[in-house]
Scaffold this motif. Sequence first.
Motif, PDB file in Angstrom:
ATOM      1  N   GLY A 303       0.800  -1.227   0.000  1.00 40.86           N
ATOM      2  CA  GLY A 303       0.000   0.000   0.000  1.00 40.86           C
ATOM      3  C   GLY A 303       0.825   1.265   0.000  1.00 40.86           C
ATOM      4  O   GLY A 303       0.292   2.351  -0.261  1.00 40.86           O
ATOM      5  N   ASP A 304       2.121   1.155   0.303  1.00 47.00           N
ATOM      6  CA  ASP A 304       2.991   2.332   0.245  1.00 47.00           C
ATOM      7  C   ASP A 304       3.206   2.748  -1.214  1.00 47.00           C
ATOM      8  O   ASP A 304       2.928   2.003  -2.153  1.00 47.00           O
ATOM      9  N   THR A 305       3.725   3.951  -1.380  1.00 45.56           N
ATOM     10  CA  THR A 305       4.067   4.478  -2.703  1.00 45.56           C
ATOM     11  C   THR A 305       5.534   4.882  -2.711  1.00 45.56           C
ATOM     12  O   THR A 305       6.019   5.483  -1.747  1.00 45.56           O
ATOM     13  N   VAL A 306       6.234   4.520  -3.796  1.00 44.64           N
ATOM     14  CA  VAL A 306       7.625   4.952  -3.936  1.00 44.64           C
ATOM     15  C   VAL A 306       7.715   5.938  -5.105  1.00 44.64           C
ATOM     16  O   VAL A 306       7.144   5.703  -6.175  1.00 44.64           O
ATOM     17  N   ILE A 307       8.396   7.046  -4.883  1.00 44.87           N
ATOM     18  CA  ILE A 307       8.683   8.029  -5.921  1.00 44.87           C
ATOM     19  C   ILE A 307      10.130   7.803  -6.362  1.00 44.87           C
ATOM     20  O   ILE A 307      11.042   7.749  -5.528  1.00 44.87           O
ATOM     21  N   LEU A 308      10.321   7.640  -7.650  1.00 42.19           N
ATOM     22  CA  LEU A 308      11.639   7.322  -8.195  1.00 42.19           C
ATOM     23  C   LEU A 308      12.245   8.572  -8.824  1.00 42.19           C
ATOM     24  O   LEU A 308      11.748   9.069  -9.837  1.00 42.19           O
ATOM     25  N   ALA A 309      13.292   9.092  -8.227  1.00 43.98           N
ATOM     26  CA  ALA A 309      13.968  10.277  -8.757  1.00 43.98           C
ATOM     27  C   ALA A 309      14.958   9.822  -9.825  1.00 43.98           C
ATOM     28  O   ALA A 309      16.157   9.639  -9.566  1.00 43.98           O
ATOM     29  N   VAL A 310      14.453   9.646 -11.044  1.00 48.58           N
ATOM     30  CA  VAL A 310      15.284   9.141 -12.133  1.00 48.58           C
ATOM     31  C   VAL A 310      16.434  10.094 -12.442  1.00 48.58           C
ATOM     32  O   VAL A 310      17.555   9.670 -12.738  1.00 48.58           O
ATOM     33  N   ASN A 311      16.159  11.396 -12.370  1.00 40.65           N
ATOM     34  CA  ASN A 311      17.236  12.347 -12.678  1.00 40.65           C
ATOM     35  C   ASN A 311      18.363  12.260 -11.653  1.00 40.65           C
ATOM     36  O   ASN A 311      19.544  12.343 -12.009  1.00 40.65           O
ATOM     37  N   ALA A 312      18.029  12.054 -10.384  1.00 43.72           N
ATOM     38  CA  ALA A 312      19.075  11.887  -9.373  1.00 43.72           C
ATOM     39  C   ALA A 312      19.808  10.570  -9.559  1.00 43.72           C
ATOM     40  O   ALA A 312      21.030  10.491  -9.386  1.00 43.72           O
ATOM     41  N   ALA A 313      19.076   9.516  -9.931  1.00 48.33           N
ATOM     42  CA  ALA A 313      19.709   8.211 -10.156  1.00 48.33           C
ATOM     43  C   ALA A 313      20.702   8.278 -11.309  1.00 48.33           C
ATOM     44  O   ALA A 313      21.786   7.678 -11.250  1.00 48.33           O
ATOM     45  N   ASN A 314      20.350   9.008 -12.359  1.00 46.65           N
ATOM     46  CA  ASN A 314      21.247   9.140 -13.513  1.00 46.65           C
ATOM     47  C   ASN A 314      22.439  10.046 -13.242  1.00 46.65           C
ATOM     48  O   ASN A 314      23.347  10.138 -14.070  1.00 46.65           O
ATOM     49  N   ARG A 315      22.430  10.696 -12.091  1.00 45.69           N
ATOM     50  CA  ARG A 315      23.593  11.489 -11.670  1.00 45.69           C
ATOM     51  C   ARG A 315      24.292  10.862 -10.456  1.00 45.69           C
ATOM     52  O   ARG A 315      25.047  11.534  -9.764  1.00 45.69           O
ATOM     53  N   ASP A 316      24.046   9.586 -10.214  1.00 43.48           N
ATOM     54  CA  ASP A 316      24.617   8.920  -9.045  1.00 43.48           C
ATOM     55  C   ASP A 316      26.103   8.634  -9.284  1.00 43.48           C
ATOM     56  O   ASP A 316      26.460   7.901 -10.209  1.00 43.48           O
ATOM     57  N   PRO A 317      26.998   9.195  -8.456  1.00 40.94           N
ATOM     58  CA  PRO A 317      28.434   8.950  -8.659  1.00 40.94           C
ATOM     59  C   PRO A 317      28.830   7.491  -8.443  1.00 40.94           C
ATOM     60  O   PRO A 317      29.912   7.086  -8.875  1.00 40.94           O
ATOM     61  N   ALA A 318      27.967   6.713  -7.811  1.00 39.27           N
ATOM     62  CA  ALA A 318      28.252   5.288  -7.658  1.00 39.27           C
ATOM     63  C   ALA A 318      28.108   4.549  -8.989  1.00 39.27           C
ATOM     64  O   ALA A 318      28.600   3.426  -9.126  1.00 39.27           O
ATOM     65  N   ARG A 319      27.453   5.177  -9.959  1.00 42.03           N
ATOM     66  CA  ARG A 319      27.264   4.542 -11.276  1.00 42.03           C
ATOM     67  C   ARG A 319      28.023   5.258 -12.387  1.00 42.03           C
ATOM     68  O   ARG A 319      28.561   4.629 -13.291  1.00 42.03           O
ATOM     69  N   PHE A 320      28.056   6.599 -12.334  1.00 40.76           N
ATOM     70  CA  PHE A 320      28.704   7.378 -13.391  1.00 40.76           C
ATOM     71  C   PHE A 320      29.755   8.296 -12.770  1.00 40.76           C
ATOM     72  O   PHE A 320      29.448   9.061 -11.856  1.00 40.76           O
ATOM     73  N   ALA A 321      30.974   8.235 -13.276  1.00 37.69           N
ATOM     74  CA  ALA A 321      32.041   9.111 -12.780  1.00 37.69           C
ATOM     75  C   ALA A 321      31.745  10.554 -13.175  1.00 37.69           C
ATOM     76  O   ALA A 321      31.253  10.823 -14.274  1.00 37.69           O
ATOM     77  N   ASP A 322      32.050  11.481 -12.270  1.00 37.61           N
ATOM     78  CA  ASP A 322      31.802  12.911 -12.515  1.00 37.61           C
ATOM     79  C   ASP A 322      30.414  13.110 -13.138  1.00 37.61           C
ATOM     80  O   ASP A 322      30.278  13.680 -14.231  1.00 37.61           O
ATOM     81  N   PRO A 323      29.358  12.662 -12.475  1.00 39.47           N
ATOM     82  CA  PRO A 323      28.037  12.611 -13.108  1.00 39.47           C
ATOM     83  C   PRO A 323      27.432  13.965 -13.421  1.00 39.47           C
ATOM     84  O   PRO A 323      26.551  14.052 -14.280  1.00 39.47           O
ATOM     85  N   ASP A 324      27.891  15.026 -12.753  1.00 39.87           N
ATOM     86  CA  ASP A 324      27.317  16.348 -13.004  1.00 39.87           C
ATOM     87  C   ASP A 324      28.008  17.079 -14.141  1.00 39.87           C
ATOM     88  O   ASP A 324      27.689  18.238 -14.426  1.00 39.87           O
ATOM     89  N   VAL A 325      28.932  16.397 -14.799  1.00 40.73           N
ATOM     90  CA  VAL A 325      29.646  16.965 -15.949  1.00 40.73           C
ATOM     91  C   VAL A 325      29.026  16.398 -17.224  1.00 40.73           C
ATOM     92  O   VAL A 325      28.845  15.187 -17.352  1.00 40.73           O
ATOM     93  N   LEU A 326      28.698  17.272 -18.168  1.00 41.84           N
ATOM     94  CA  LEU A 326      28.245  16.837 -19.483  1.00 41.84           C
ATOM     95  C   LEU A 326      29.464  16.485 -20.316  1.00 41.84           C
ATOM     96  O   LEU A 326      30.283  17.337 -20.618  1.00 41.84           O
ATOM     97  N   ASP A 327      29.579  15.208 -20.678  1.00 43.84           N
ATOM     98  CA  ASP A 327      30.736  14.728 -21.424  1.00 43.84           C
ATOM     99  C   ASP A 327      30.228  13.869 -22.579  1.00 43.84           C
ATOM    100  O   ASP A 327      29.867  12.704 -22.390  1.00 43.84           O
ATOM    101  N   LEU A 328      30.213  14.435 -23.779  1.00 51.77           N
ATOM    102  CA  LEU A 328      29.643  13.738 -24.926  1.00 51.77           C
ATOM    103  C   LEU A 328      30.441  12.514 -25.340  1.00 51.77           C
ATOM    104  O   LEU A 328      29.947  11.683 -26.106  1.00 51.77           O
ATOM    105  N   ARG A 329      31.661  12.387 -24.834  1.00 53.04           N
ATOM    106  CA  ARG A 329      32.472  11.212 -25.153  1.00 53.04           C
ATOM    107  C   ARG A 329      32.327  10.107 -24.100  1.00 53.04           C
ATOM    108  O   ARG A 329      32.945   9.043 -24.221  1.00 53.04           O
ATOM    109  N   ARG A 330      31.532  10.351 -23.098  1.00 55.65           N
ATOM    110  CA  ARG A 330      31.302   9.364 -22.052  1.00 55.65           C
ATOM    111  C   ARG A 330      30.486   8.184 -22.599  1.00 55.65           C
ATOM    112  O   ARG A 330      29.631   8.352 -23.471  1.00 55.65           O
ATOM    113  N   SER A 331      30.695   7.003 -22.053  1.00 53.71           N
ATOM    114  CA  SER A 331      29.788   5.888 -22.306  1.00 53.71           C
ATOM    115  C   SER A 331      28.671   5.956 -21.272  1.00 53.71           C
ATOM    116  O   SER A 331      28.879   5.616 -20.106  1.00 53.71           O
ATOM    117  N   ALA A 332      27.507   6.418 -21.701  1.00 51.46           N
ATOM    118  CA  ALA A 332      26.375   6.583 -20.776  1.00 51.46           C
ATOM    119  C   ALA A 332      25.449   5.376 -20.809  1.00 51.46           C
ATOM    120  O   ALA A 332      24.305   5.460 -20.364  1.00 51.46           O
TER     121      ALA A 332
END
Length: 399
Positions: A303-332
């Motif tokens: 009965g609980d509800t979970v809100i998924l912050a996808v934008n925060a997840a896609n900036r998680d440093p545990a998954r992407f190095a320097d996640p707040d940097v736009l790097d077009l050569r990155r493997s995303a």
Amino acid sequence: MSNTYYREQSPSFDRSPACPFDPAPEVTALRAEQPIARLAAPAGAPGIWLVTGYSLVRQILADPRFSSRYETQYFPQAGTHLPPAPVGDLTGLDAPEHTRLRRTLTGKFTVRRMNLLTERVTEITQERLDAMERLGPPADLVEVYAQPIPALMICELLGVPYEDRERFQVQTRVLSGAAEPEAQYTAFTELGDYLRRLALAKRDEPTDDLLSDLATGGDLTDEELGGVAAFLLGAGLDTTANMIALGTYALLRDPAQLAALRADPGLATGAVEELLRYLSIAANGSRGVLEDVELDGVPLKAGDTVILAVNAANRDPARFADPDVLDLRRSAAGHLAFGHGIHQCLGQQLARVEMRVAFPALLARFPTLRLAVPAGEVPMRTDPVQIHGVRSLPVTWEA
């Protein structure tokens, strides 16, 4: 209740005006402190949880114990559960209903079929660049470029007759532009009604398009056929239009990345994936909890509800190095901008084709393209429930 995952006050979802591409600062801070946190809720409401960590968001998106059905989800702003999904809206369904409708559509959205549309995407893109050049600077990139490309491609995909396309585009401009919510709702309703009538007409007079394939396939009821047509419109228009506009805005504010893509159009494939990750325009999702479950050591109740912050997840440093940097050569690869699991976006391949063509073509045609107003004056969409983007993007260039 342990204070290791409970917050007395919910974080603000408001983005910083100085950093319009970043998640809300409070949400980003929460990801480091409590990647799953129970938020404050009205008395008597079920538990409301905010999930901000990449691995947790990805896990929930693939777990059938977390439901996509709207009626399982509590909407704290309204103090009530959401109504059930309209017929044909795959986003708000679980298996087996979702499986049956998804199977009907999956064969129509193959990578091969979407790639075959590249030639038409290129033609439409060049037509819009020609129109933009004739209009001359300055121009609103949303109105003259970002919005018409996906709108015209939806016309192609669904087989909208040529005589109806001008009116169709007028309504889609309302949806993707700076109109008030009431006008956008009216436009969406009218377009949905039009597509339902068109879908039913294609049962008797099919043409060479996706909607005719669905109409003559024999698997959908009339109500489902019309609902799926409206769903495809909603899923494929506003998202891609905002990615093209907001992506261009991000590039114009980052001269090094702009120069890299302009110098090497071959970067477009990776650049699109990085922009999808970096911008995450569908910032938040949600799921209803169907049964008691423990997630990362935290007990959630049915009965609980979970809100998924996808934008925060896609900036998680545990998954992407320097996640707040736009790097077009990155493997995303692995970003969650198109979701994950059984509800991953059906039209993602078409969206990719449109963006891979649109970004380098725009930069090649207008090598001096720049903002026509100071960056801080670009009007942003600020409603956290909406697709994130710009309401308009004034640009100019050397004519």
